[in-house]
Design an enzyme around this catalytic site. Structure first.
Site, PDB file in Angstrom:
ATOM      1  N   ALA A 124      17.014   7.775  68.744  1.00  0.00           N
ATOM      2  CA  ALA A 124      16.984   6.801  67.667  1.00  0.00           C
ATOM      3  C   ALA A 124      16.865   5.373  68.192  1.00  0.00           C
ATOM      4  O   ALA A 124      16.828   5.116  69.397  1.00  0.00           O
ATOM      5  CB  ALA A 124      18.232   6.955  66.791  1.00  0.00           C
ATOM      6  N   HIS A 125      16.852   4.461  67.250  1.00  0.00           N
ATOM      7  CA  HIS A 125      16.662   3.037  67.517  1.00  0.00           C
ATOM      8  C   HIS A 125      17.709   2.478  68.478  1.00  0.00           C
ATOM      9  O   HIS A 125      18.878   2.835  68.431  1.00  0.00           O
ATOM     10  CB  HIS A 125      16.705   2.252  66.211  1.00  0.00           C
ATOM     11  CG  HIS A 125      17.977   2.448  65.432  1.00  0.00           C
ATOM     12  ND1 HIS A 125      19.083   1.649  65.597  1.00  0.00           N
ATOM     13  CD2 HIS A 125      18.310   3.362  64.494  1.00  0.00           C
ATOM     14  CE1 HIS A 125      20.040   2.044  64.795  1.00  0.00           C
ATOM     15  NE2 HIS A 125      19.606   3.081  64.119  1.00  0.00           N
TER      16      HIS A 125
END
Length: 270
Positions: A124-125
């Site tokens: 994820a980010h």
């Protein structure tokens, strides 16, 4: 498009004119490469790879079919701003994987060098992945997770946002990681629990017998001595101080979520 003459781009691929393609890059059938993308020399994109805007790939990466790099963050706070995915050199990312860009303006998700990232998972980010890690199939890393060099994350592991996994830690399949995992140890269980040293990983990494012995002693002080955390760390510093035990102590002291302990099933911090 700025592409080296030695690059091989399949006729069905779509590569934006503003992308930068290095020498001896191979881009397979039906790939899509958007603008503001840089792909380093000798990188291979298998068919159906999608590289989205503001993604940079270093040299000698191998990206397998169906992978999407630089996806928008899976974050309700994301507003569509420019952010980045930066991938180093010599990584293998296998089929059907997704890796997101950062959430905040000009922030980045960063992947280091020589990592082996297996199939059907997600990073994820704003994650930061070190070098020479293994992330097995169907592992899911939430936002802002950090993974230090040479860690091994087995299949179906879920890692909670902001968690940190230390160097040469090994996490067993199906484990739920919601705390920081101290370097050099093995972890398993629904309530993530240390179960000893990662002896196989340490030996493969070239650790000498005396270095392993010091880490064994540190493990016993942390988990078997009955000392409170700061007392245990002071004993390690005073009695078994090596390069690696000092890294272990520094990791624990910098932890914001708390580190996993042997009785983590009682949902306590060390």
């Amino acid at each position: 498009m700025s592409a080296a003459t030695s690059a091989q781009i399949a006729p069905t691929a779509r590569v934006h004119r503003d992308a930068v393609i290095g020498r001896n890059v191979i881009i397979g059938e039906y790939c899509v490469v958007e603008q503001d993308v840089v792909i380093g020399a000798m990188t291979v994109l298998e068919p159906y790879v999608y590289v989205k805007r503001w993604t940079t790939l270093g040299q000698r990466n191998e990206i397998s079919a169906g992978t999407v790099l630089g996806t928008d963050p899976l974050d309700k706070n994301f507003t569509g701003v420019r952010s980045y995915l930066k991938i180093g050199n010599g990584n293998k990312i296998r089929e059907h994987y997704t890796i997101s860009r950062g959430t905040e303006p000009d922030s980045a998700t960063v992947i280091g060098d020589e990592n082996y990232i297996m199939t059907s998972g997600h990073i994820a980010h704003n994650c930061r992945i070190g070098n020479q890690t293994v992330i097995a199939s169907c592992a899911l890393l939430a936002g802002y997770v950090e993974v230090e060099d040479q860690a091994f994350i087995s299949g179906n592991v879920g890692v909670h946002q902001f968690s940190k996994i230390g160097r040469l830690a090994m996490v067993a399949g199906g484990t739920r990681v919601n705390l920081d995992l101290t370097p050099y140890f093995l972890y398993a269980g629904l309530y993530v629990t240390p179960t000893g040293l990662n002896l196989v990983g340490l030996r493969r990494a070239g650790f000498a017998s005396d270095e392993i012995a010091a880490l064994k002693a540190a493990y016993k002080v942390l988990y078997r001595s009955g000392l409170k955390l700061e007392e245990a760390l002071q004993v390690i510093e005073n009695e078994v101080s090596t390069e690696h035990t000092r890294h272990l102590v520094s990791f624990i002291r910098s932890s914001k979520r708390g580190v996993a302990r042997e009785n983590a099933a009682r949902n306590q911090f060390l």
